[in-house]
Design a protein around this motif. Sequence first.
Motif: not given
Length: 143
Positions: A49-52, A92-97
């Motif tokens: 994932l991008p670091d955003i 966890a981390l997930g996509d902004s969508n």
Amino acid sequence: MDEEVTLMDWGNAIVKEIRKGQDGYVTHLAGVLHLEGSVKTTKLKLTWLPDISELVTLSFVEFDYLISKKKLKEDEDFLDVLNPCTKKETVALGDSNLRSLKHGEILQLERKGYFRCDVPFMRPSRPTVLFAIPDGRQQTGSK
């Protein structure tokens, strides 16, 4: 090092360097593309994932059987075979969508499985809660 990995939706690469932080988590990977490598034969598959700041904090919740055996004997007390751990949560981390998920919506997360949204995104400080949907092929914790 020189381990070949598949970068999901991209192709293969050869990892030349791995750096980890004090906590043991990988903080940096360096490598060279190896696009002629076989996606089918590599053992390691990497998704990133991008670091955003728009990433969504997730809580994956998996449930297990309440009783740790398939069938009780006639004189057996079910309290003796209760599973001590029937709920497992993973952060966890997930996509902004994933911010647009609605309560009850079902989705498939690549290389993780199917989930139902129990608590949708409300604000960055509160995780989106996803309940795992068993597919019958996964081993449960009681076995």
